[in-house]
Design an enzyme around this catalytic site. Structure first.
Site, PDB file in Angstrom:
ATOM      1  N   GLY A   1      29.578  22.414 -48.361  1.00 21.99           N
ATOM      2  CA  GLY A   1      28.373  23.199 -48.152  1.00 21.99           C
ATOM      3  C   GLY A   1      28.447  23.885 -46.795  1.00 21.99           C
TER       4      GLY A   1
ATOM      5  N   ARG B   1      25.753  10.560 -44.955  1.00 23.38           N
ATOM      6  CA  ARG B   1      24.825   9.439 -45.001  1.00 23.38           C
ATOM      7  C   ARG B   1      25.623   8.155 -45.203  1.00 23.38           C
ATOM      8  NH1 ARG B   1      21.684  12.389 -43.084  1.00 23.38           N
ATOM      9  NH2 ARG B   1      19.540  12.880 -43.689  1.00 23.38           N
TER      10      ARG B   1
ATOM     11  N   GLU C   1      20.655   1.620 -40.172  1.00 24.42           N
ATOM     12  CA  GLU C   1      20.855   2.179 -38.833  1.00 24.42           C
ATOM     13  C   GLU C   1      19.756   1.663 -37.908  1.00 24.42           C
ATOM     14  OE1 GLU C   1      22.968   6.395 -40.153  1.00 24.42           O
ATOM     15  OE2 GLU C   1      20.881   6.399 -39.465  1.00 24.42           O
TER      16      GLU C   1
ATOM     17  N   HIS D   1      24.126   8.235 -35.243  1.00 22.20           N
ATOM     18  CA  HIS D   1      23.557   9.322 -36.054  1.00 22.20           C
ATOM     19  C   HIS D   1      23.077  10.465 -35.156  1.00 22.20           C
ATOM     20  CE1 HIS D   1      21.470  10.160 -40.171  1.00 22.20           C
ATOM     21  NE2 HIS D   1      21.889  11.282 -39.611  1.00 22.20           N
TER      22      HIS D   1
END
Length: 271
Positions: free
Chosen positions: A105, A189, A218, A237
């Site tokens: 993407g 993810r 997380e 993250h």
């Protein structure tokens, strides 16, 4: 919504009868129940394009850090026990290596643009093949089957949305298809990877290393085995965590909220 808070559930929706729009930061919407929102007539927006450049940069940073063993090198350089630097302490080259991108993407394509500058051979697996002009611009080769990409790649970079189809997309079988010298990089993810299978693969040298900006949960429990492995780099993250991008994300969300409240077309509406 910022960092998935507040939690949007039926109780909250019932308590907010005039709610018109939920503006969620970032790209992922796996934390939201789209059918529930729709049933209450609530619109949803996110900020998909704002985060792509920073996240692509993060993917390259993780590849470089893992291949050149930067974290281990830093620890060696600052350790009070270090008396000399061993001559046989070596990493791997990024330039000329084969990069397999799972999910081409916006973010995946930006990673490919950066990888081209490193003279990497680029393979990609995606639901839909990119057009020939886009492929030629970065020198990317489409793999119809993910197995082909896994078997050939020195680096496998995950850049997919978390959906029922991508949940634990990379498990024991997929890891065993990878080269024993390969490095897995995840900027999507945590649940895209079967973490138990990854721990086993790293411990048994099925693959060489992993570099993860995302995990589940997380943060990981402090006694999690991934935190004890030397061949793993984990970051908190932070794919989109730059000052400029976070400000733009907030501005983007405000624009969506204002449009939703005034009945105008909503930028980046999730349909």
């Amino acid at each position: 919504m910022w960092y998935h808070k507040p939690v949007i559930n039926e109780e909250l929706l019932q308590s907010l009868p005039n709610l018109k729009i939920v503006a969620s930061s970032g790209v992922g919407i796996d934390h939201l129940d789209l059918k529930l929102l729709s049933s209450y007539g609530v619109k949803l927006s996110n900020t998909p394009f704002i985060v792509s450049t920073d996240t692509a940069d993060m993917g390259m940073a993780l590849m470089l850090a893992s291949s050149r063993r930067l974290v281990e090198g830093y620890q060696m350089a600052v350790s009070p026990d270090t008396e000399y630097f061993p001559a046989d302490w070596l990493g791997d080259e990024l330039s000329g290596a084969t990069l397999g991108i799972v999910g081409m993407g916006t973010i995946g394509y930006k990673v490919a643009e950066r990888a081209k500058a490193f003279e990497m051979k680029i393979l990609y697996y995606n639901r839909n093949q990119r057009n020939k002009e886009e492929e030629s611009a970065v020198g990317a080769i489409y793999c119809k089957k993910i197995d082909d990409l896994l078997q050939q790649s020195d680096f496998v970079l995950l850049s997919v949305n978390l959906t029922p189809q991508t949940h634990k997309l990379i498990g024991k079988r997929e890891l065993e298809l990878m080269k024993p010298t390969a490095i897995l990089v995840n900027i999507s993810r945590g649940l895209v990877v079967d973490q138990d299978a990854l721990v086993e693969a790293l411990q048994n040298k099925v693959i060489k290393a992993a570099a993860l900006d995302v995990t589940y949960p997380e943060p990981l429990p402090r006694d999690h085995p991934l935190l004890k492995l030397k061949n793993v780099i984990i970051t908190p993250h932070i794919g989109s965590a730059t000052k400029k991008t976070r400000r733009l994300m907030m501005e983007n969300m405000i624009e969506s909220i204002q449009a939703g409240l005034t009945g105008l077309p909503i930028p980046n509406e999730v349909l």
